[in-house]
Design a protein around this motif. Sequence first.
Motif, PDB file in Angstrom:
ATOM      1  N   VAL A  17       0.875  -1.096   0.116  1.00  0.00           N
ATOM      2  CA  VAL A  17       0.048   0.052   0.006  1.00  0.00           C
ATOM      3  C   VAL A  17       0.946   1.310   0.076  1.00  0.00           C
ATOM      4  N   ALA A  18       1.973   1.266   0.938  1.00  0.00           N
ATOM      5  CA  ALA A  18       2.969   2.315   0.854  1.00  0.00           C
ATOM      6  C   ALA A  18       3.455   2.592  -0.542  1.00  0.00           C
ATOM      7  N   LYS A  19       3.766   1.578  -1.151  1.00  0.00           N
ATOM      8  CA  LYS A  19       4.652   1.603  -2.342  1.00  0.00           C
ATOM      9  C   LYS A  19       3.556   2.207  -3.559  1.00  0.00           C
ATOM     10  N   PHE A  20       2.325   1.672  -3.480  1.00  0.00           N
ATOM     11  CA  PHE A  20       1.433   2.285  -4.071  1.00  0.00           C
ATOM     12  C   PHE A  20       1.085   3.788  -4.167  1.00  0.00           C
ATOM     13  N   LEU A  21       1.154   4.154  -2.892  1.00  0.00           N
ATOM     14  CA  LEU A  21       0.980   5.556  -2.706  1.00  0.00           C
ATOM     15  C   LEU A  21       2.018   6.903  -3.042  1.00  0.00           C
ATOM     16  N   ARG A  22       3.320   6.009  -3.394  1.00  0.00           N
ATOM     17  CA  ARG A  22       4.388   6.726  -4.056  1.00  0.00           C
ATOM     18  C   ARG A  22       4.346   7.571  -5.018  1.00  0.00           C
ATOM     19  N   ARG A  23       3.348   7.192  -6.054  1.00  0.00           N
ATOM     20  CA  ARG A  23       3.242   7.814  -7.282  1.00  0.00           C
ATOM     21  C   ARG A  23       1.900   8.884  -6.723  1.00  0.00           C
ATOM     22  N   PRO A  24       2.046  10.186  -6.676  1.00  0.00           N
ATOM     23  CA  PRO A  24       1.125  11.091  -6.298  1.00  0.00           C
ATOM     24  C   PRO A  24      -0.273  11.087  -6.882  1.00  0.00           C
ATOM     25  N   GLU A  25      -0.362  10.665  -7.829  1.00  0.00           N
ATOM     26  CA  GLU A  25      -1.836  10.550  -8.768  1.00  0.00           C
ATOM     27  C   GLU A  25      -2.434   9.372  -8.223  1.00  0.00           C
ATOM     28  N   ASN A  26      -1.980   8.239  -7.431  1.00  0.00           N
ATOM     29  CA  ASN A  26      -2.497   7.131  -7.240  1.00  0.00           C
ATOM     30  C   ASN A  26      -3.481   7.292  -5.922  1.00  0.00           C
ATOM     31  N   THR A  27      -4.570   6.713  -5.901  1.00  0.00           N
ATOM     32  CA  THR A  27      -5.652   7.044  -4.871  1.00  0.00           C
ATOM     33  C   THR A  27      -6.423   5.822  -4.336  1.00  0.00           C
ATOM     34  N   ILE A  28      -6.925   5.866  -3.238  1.00  0.00           N
ATOM     35  CA  ILE A  28      -7.621   4.430  -2.894  1.00  0.00           C
ATOM     36  C   ILE A  28      -9.064   4.835  -2.742  1.00  0.00           C
ATOM     37  N   PRO A  29      -9.647   4.538  -3.636  1.00  0.00           N
ATOM     38  CA  PRO A  29     -11.278   4.951  -3.406  1.00  0.00           C
ATOM     39  C   PRO A  29     -12.271   4.114  -2.441  1.00  0.00           C
ATOM     40  N   THR A  30     -11.640   2.895  -2.411  1.00  0.00           N
ATOM     41  CA  THR A  30     -12.576   2.129  -1.347  1.00  0.00           C
ATOM     42  C   THR A  30     -12.334   2.375   0.130  1.00  0.00           C
ATOM     43  N   ALA A  31     -13.391   2.243   0.725  1.00  0.00           N
ATOM     44  CA  ALA A  31     -13.481   2.648   2.006  1.00  0.00           C
ATOM     45  C   ALA A  31     -13.073   1.695   3.090  1.00  0.00           C
ATOM     46  N   VAL A  32     -12.519   2.248   4.410  1.00  0.00           N
ATOM     47  CA  VAL A  32     -12.265   1.541   5.399  1.00  0.00           C
ATOM     48  C   VAL A  32     -13.435   1.323   6.229  1.00  0.00           C
ATOM     49  N   VAL A  33     -13.815  -0.079   6.428  1.00  0.00           N
ATOM     50  CA  VAL A  33     -15.125  -0.207   7.203  1.00  0.00           C
ATOM     51  C   VAL A  33     -14.733  -0.255   8.679  1.00  0.00           C
ATOM     52  N   ILE A  34     -15.502   0.378   9.609  1.00  0.00           N
ATOM     53  CA  ILE A  34     -15.160   0.570  11.136  1.00  0.00           C
ATOM     54  C   ILE A  34     -16.547   0.370  11.760  1.00  0.00           C
ATOM     55  N   ALA A  35     -16.325  -0.335  12.876  1.00  0.00           N
ATOM     56  CA  ALA A  35     -17.611  -0.186  13.902  1.00  0.00           C
ATOM     57  C   ALA A  35     -17.349   0.842  14.999  1.00  0.00           C
ATOM     58  N   LEU A  36     -18.361   1.606  15.123  1.00  0.00           N
ATOM     59  CA  LEU A  36     -18.234   2.738  16.229  1.00  0.00           C
ATOM     60  C   LEU A  36     -19.079   2.397  17.392  1.00  0.00           C
ATOM     61  N   ASP A  37     -18.393   2.698  18.581  1.00  0.00           N
ATOM     62  CA  ASP A  37     -19.162   2.527  19.813  1.00  0.00           C
ATOM     63  C   ASP A  37     -19.922   3.685  19.977  1.00  0.00           C
ATOM     64  N   THR A  38     -21.425   3.437  20.136  1.00  0.00           N
ATOM     65  CA  THR A  38     -22.326   4.439  20.248  1.00  0.00           C
ATOM     66  C   THR A  38     -22.085   5.408  21.464  1.00  0.00           C
ATOM     67  N   LYS A  39     -21.701   4.870  22.466  1.00  0.00           N
ATOM     68  CA  LYS A  39     -21.479   5.513  23.595  1.00  0.00           C
ATOM     69  C   LYS A  39     -20.278   6.693  23.458  1.00  0.00           C
ATOM     70  N   SER A  40     -19.385   6.559  22.318  1.00  0.00           N
ATOM     71  CA  SER A  40     -18.456   7.406  22.287  1.00  0.00           C
ATOM     72  C   SER A  40     -18.383   8.348  21.263  1.00  0.00           C
ATOM     73  N   VAL A  41     -19.786   8.448  20.530  1.00  0.00           N
ATOM     74  CA  VAL A  41     -20.027   9.107  19.481  1.00  0.00           C
ATOM     75  C   VAL A  41     -20.950  10.225  19.644  1.00  0.00           C
ATOM     76  N   ASP A  42     -20.659  11.408  19.585  1.00  0.00           N
ATOM     77  CA  ASP A  42     -21.753  12.647  19.861  1.00  0.00           C
ATOM     78  C   ASP A  42     -22.193  13.183  18.113  1.00  0.00           C
ATOM     79  N   PHE A  43     -23.226  13.477  18.144  1.00  0.00           N
ATOM     80  CA  PHE A  43     -23.868  14.212  16.958  1.00  0.00           C
ATOM     81  C   PHE A  43     -24.104  15.571  17.206  1.00  0.00           C
ATOM     82  N   LYS A  44     -23.517  16.390  16.588  1.00  0.00           N
ATOM     83  CA  LYS A  44     -24.105  17.908  16.776  1.00  0.00           C
ATOM     84  C   LYS A  44     -25.197  18.575  15.850  1.00  0.00           C
ATOM     85  N   ALA A  45     -25.340  17.671  14.994  1.00  0.00           N
ATOM     86  CA  ALA A  45     -26.724  17.731  14.244  1.00  0.00           C
ATOM     87  C   ALA A  45     -27.554  16.383  14.036  1.00  0.00           C
ATOM     88  N   SER A  46     -28.767  16.524  13.950  1.00  0.00           N
ATOM     89  CA  SER A  46     -29.511  15.377  13.667  1.00  0.00           C
ATOM     90  C   SER A  46     -29.598  15.319  12.041  1.00  0.00           C
TER      91      SER A  46
END
Length: 303
Positions: free
Chosen positions: A92-121
């Motif tokens: 991945v680091a080697k892939f990023l050496r070229r400045p025009e290369n991007t990673i469009p796919t997303a990292v999937v993360i589970a978030l603990d609801t007790k640690s997340v605050d929403f400033k707007a609904s």
Amino acid sequence: MTKMAPTAKPTHSVAPAKAAVAKKGASISKAGNSFTYEALSYAQRSNENAPRFVLFHAPAQEIASWADVDRLAHDNKTGAQRPLQELKAAKVAKFLRRPENTIPTAVVIALDTKSVDFKASPQSQSSGLLTIKLTMANEKRPGLIIDGQHRVYGALKHPGDVQLNVVAFLGGNDAERAFQFVVINNSAAKVSKDHIRALNLQFDPDALNKRLLESSGATMGVSDSKYADLEVFDKEEPFVGLIQWPTNANGFIAATALESALTETRERAALLGIEGLETDVFLQIWRKIKEIRGAAWNGQSRS
């Protein structure tokens, strides 16, 4: 919504990294043990048992600060993630050496609801723009990486400030996280070489193949599949400039010998746990051999 239950202690964690300076629209602010982001929240399904999603982007260094990796191990039987493979992160680091290369796919993360605050609904039940604040309490991280650990740690190896897309789902117990991991990783399919060779009809195959080789050490079948691996070897140490081509007067390593040796590696890939990394492992082995027996790397040697 199911509360995100604590699991066995992750087998690997990274100390909070020094946060990179955020680009506009990414991390709005970082204060102490909290991180704030502009995000899109939406419900993919109307069923109350289906988790709600939050989409945003953040620097890899920040993600590593507030997201853990819960890896399956003998002392952690509920961890969904596989062990971190440094070789994949390095790719991945080697892939990023070229400045025009991007990673469009997303990292999937589970978030603990007790640690997340929403400033707007959200503007509606289905979706809406908002600001989220992730807070770490007593060094406990609110996020758990379900998919994309190698993208995160590979980006950390890159000296620049790399932003990564994040798809987070709120809550979820061990079973939900394991379910998402299996679905994501078992649903992926390699694009066939015939499919990618068809790109020759629309794109310059030489230019595309050159970028693929320089970025990821793979041809992805753009060239004739018979020579795909050899093209990689011809651009990578320890074989660069040493393969016997009709156009290389100084080459002394037979191409057929390399093909046969790589076949042996592929046949043992499942046993060694290196499926998908056969070429990289093969090159690593021979780099070490050259390092140890450098004097033998010449046309006269038979050792």
